[in-house]
Design a protein around this motif. Structure first.
Motif, PDB file in Angstrom:
ATOM      1  N   PRO A 145       0.797  -1.232   0.000  1.00 31.40           N
ATOM      2  CA  PRO A 145       0.000   0.000   0.000  1.00 31.40           C
ATOM      3  C   PRO A 145       0.832   1.286   0.000  1.00 31.40           C
ATOM      4  O   PRO A 145       0.477   2.257  -0.667  1.00 31.40           O
ATOM      5  N   GLU A 146       1.931   1.293   0.727  1.00 28.17           N
ATOM      6  CA  GLU A 146       2.771   2.493   0.768  1.00 28.17           C
ATOM      7  C   GLU A 146       3.391   2.771  -0.603  1.00 28.17           C
ATOM      8  O   GLU A 146       3.463   3.912  -1.045  1.00 28.17           O
ATOM      9  N   GLU A 147       3.849   1.721  -1.255  1.00 30.06           N
ATOM     10  CA  GLU A 147       4.443   1.864  -2.584  1.00 30.06           C
ATOM     11  C   GLU A 147       3.383   2.314  -3.589  1.00 30.06           C
ATOM     12  O   GLU A 147       3.639   3.149  -4.444  1.00 30.06           O
ATOM     13  N   ALA A 148       2.189   1.769  -3.476  1.00 30.02           N
ATOM     14  CA  ALA A 148       1.099   2.167  -4.373  1.00 30.02           C
ATOM     15  C   ALA A 148       0.754   3.639  -4.183  1.00 30.02           C
ATOM     16  O   ALA A 148       0.525   4.362  -5.152  1.00 30.02           O
ATOM     17  N   ASP A 149       0.729   4.090  -2.916  1.00 31.51           N
ATOM     18  CA  ASP A 149       0.488   5.515  -2.645  1.00 31.51           C
ATOM     19  C   ASP A 149       1.561   6.373  -3.292  1.00 31.51           C
ATOM     20  O   ASP A 149       1.274   7.414  -3.877  1.00 31.51           O
ATOM     21  N   ARG A 150       2.809   5.937  -3.181  1.00 30.84           N
ATOM     22  CA  ARG A 150       3.918   6.697  -3.752  1.00 30.84           C
ATOM     23  C   ARG A 150       3.800   6.752  -5.280  1.00 30.84           C
ATOM     24  O   ARG A 150       3.956   7.803  -5.884  1.00 30.84           O
ATOM     25  N   ILE A 151       3.482   5.610  -5.881  1.00 32.89           N
ATOM     26  CA  ILE A 151       3.337   5.565  -7.336  1.00 32.89           C
ATOM     27  C   ILE A 151       2.191   6.469  -7.779  1.00 32.89           C
ATOM     28  O   ILE A 151       2.315   7.216  -8.751  1.00 32.89           O
ATOM     29  N   ALA A 152       1.070   6.401  -7.063  1.00 32.73           N
ATOM     30  CA  ALA A 152      -0.072   7.252  -7.401  1.00 32.73           C
ATOM     31  C   ALA A 152       0.320   8.717  -7.327  1.00 32.73           C
ATOM     32  O   ALA A 152      -0.027   9.514  -8.215  1.00 32.73           O
ATOM     33  N   ALA A 153       1.063   9.096  -6.302  1.00 32.31           N
ATOM     34  CA  ALA A 153       1.486  10.494  -6.158  1.00 32.31           C
ATOM     35  C   ALA A 153       2.441  10.904  -7.278  1.00 32.31           C
ATOM     36  O   ALA A 153       2.327  11.998  -7.833  1.00 32.31           O
ATOM     37  N   VAL A 154       3.382  10.021  -7.622  1.00 30.94           N
ATOM     38  CA  VAL A 154       4.334  10.311  -8.698  1.00 30.94           C
ATOM     39  C   VAL A 154       3.590  10.531 -10.011  1.00 30.94           C
ATOM     40  O   VAL A 154       3.841  11.497 -10.736  1.00 30.94           O
ATOM     41  N   TYR A 155       2.653   9.646 -10.305  1.00 27.73           N
ATOM     42  CA  TYR A 155       1.950   9.750 -11.584  1.00 27.73           C
ATOM     43  C   TYR A 155       0.936  10.886 -11.594  1.00 27.73           C
ATOM     44  O   TYR A 155       0.710  11.503 -12.636  1.00 27.73           O
ATOM     45  N   ALA A 156       0.326  11.208 -10.464  1.00 30.64           N
ATOM     46  CA  ALA A 156      -0.570  12.364 -10.403  1.00 30.64           C
ATOM     47  C   ALA A 156       0.228  13.645 -10.665  1.00 30.64           C
ATOM     48  O   ALA A 156      -0.210  14.524 -11.417  1.00 30.64           O
ATOM     49  N   ALA A 157       1.409  13.734 -10.059  1.00 26.33           N
ATOM     50  CA  ALA A 157       2.267  14.907 -10.279  1.00 26.33           C
ATOM     51  C   ALA A 157       2.742  14.960 -11.731  1.00 26.33           C
ATOM     52  O   ALA A 157       2.780  16.030 -12.336  1.00 26.33           O
ATOM     53  N   ARG A 158       3.100  13.806 -12.282  1.00 27.58           N
ATOM     54  CA  ARG A 158       3.557  13.764 -13.672  1.00 27.58           C
ATOM     55  C   ARG A 158       2.446  14.210 -14.614  1.00 27.58           C
ATOM     56  O   ARG A 158       2.675  14.987 -15.541  1.00 27.58           O
ATOM     57  N   LEU A 159       1.212  13.741 -14.379  1.00 30.38           N
ATOM     58  CA  LEU A 159       0.098  14.131 -15.233  1.00 30.38           C
ATOM     59  C   LEU A 159      -0.138  15.635 -15.161  1.00 30.38           C
ATOM     60  O   LEU A 159      -0.348  16.288 -16.193  1.00 30.38           O
ATOM     61  N   LYS A 160      -0.085  16.176 -13.959  1.00 31.17           N
ATOM     62  CA  LYS A 160      -0.263  17.628 -13.802  1.00 31.17           C
ATOM     63  C   LYS A 160       0.800  18.378 -14.587  1.00 31.17           C
ATOM     64  O   LYS A 160       0.511  19.328 -15.314  1.00 31.17           O
ATOM     65  N   GLU A 161       2.034  17.914 -14.473  1.00 30.21           N
ATOM     66  CA  GLU A 161       3.144  18.548 -15.191  1.00 30.21           C
ATOM     67  C   GLU A 161       2.950  18.425 -16.702  1.00 30.21           C
ATOM     68  O   GLU A 161       3.162  19.383 -17.443  1.00 30.21           O
ATOM     69  N   LEU A 162       2.557  17.265 -17.157  1.00 26.57           N
ATOM     70  CA  LEU A 162       2.364  17.037 -18.595  1.00 26.57           C
ATOM     71  C   LEU A 162       1.257  17.938 -19.154  1.00 26.57           C
ATOM     72  O   LEU A 162       1.394  18.488 -20.242  1.00 26.57           O
ATOM     73  N   LYS A 163       0.185  18.086 -18.399  1.00 27.82           N
ATOM     74  CA  LYS A 163      -0.928  18.910 -18.862  1.00 27.82           C
ATOM     75  C   LYS A 163      -0.590  20.393 -18.877  1.00 27.82           C
ATOM     76  O   LYS A 163      -1.207  21.162 -19.607  1.00 27.82           O
ATOM     77  N   GLU A 164       0.395  20.782 -18.070  1.00 31.01           N
ATOM     78  CA  GLU A 164       0.793  22.185 -18.005  1.00 31.01           C
ATOM     79  C   GLU A 164       1.774  22.559 -19.118  1.00 31.01           C
ATOM     80  O   GLU A 164       2.010  23.727 -19.368  1.00 31.01           O
TER      81      GLU A 164
END
Length: 91
Positions: free
Chosen positions: A71-90
């Motif tokens: 679960p901790e790793e999944a949370d980290r991955i979700a955060a990494v990809y959420a940040a990446r998506l935000k960056e990509l959309k910007e």
């Protein structure tokens, strides 16, 4: 991409996995859309196409590893990809 998660994953359940899968899928979809647009361009940029394909493949590989993430790793991955998506959309 250089910040692609590459940890040892082990046993995941519940919402963490779902959130991570959704974040990864959104990033994969963004790369796929960009690939399609680039390929349809009057003069496609082959270097950009290769970069987009490599980034999409890395995201797909991370998604495949979620089956064994804790679960901790999944949370980290979700955060990494959420940040990446935000960056990509910007960009």
């Amino acid at each position: 991409m250089s910040d692609t998660p590459s940890s040892d994953f082990s046993g995941l359940n519940g919402g963490e996995e779902q959130a991570a899968e959704e974040a990864i899928q959104e990033v994969v979809n963004w790369y796929s859309t960009q690939l399609l647009e680039e390929r349809r361009a009057p003069v496609p940029d082959e270097e950009r196409i290769e970069e987009l394909k490599a980034s999409r493949e890395a995201a797909l590989a991370d998604g495949a590893q979620l089956a064994t993430a804790d679960p901790e790793e999944a949370d980290r991955i979700a955060a990494v990809y959420a940040a990446r998506l935000k960056e990509l959309k910007e960009t």
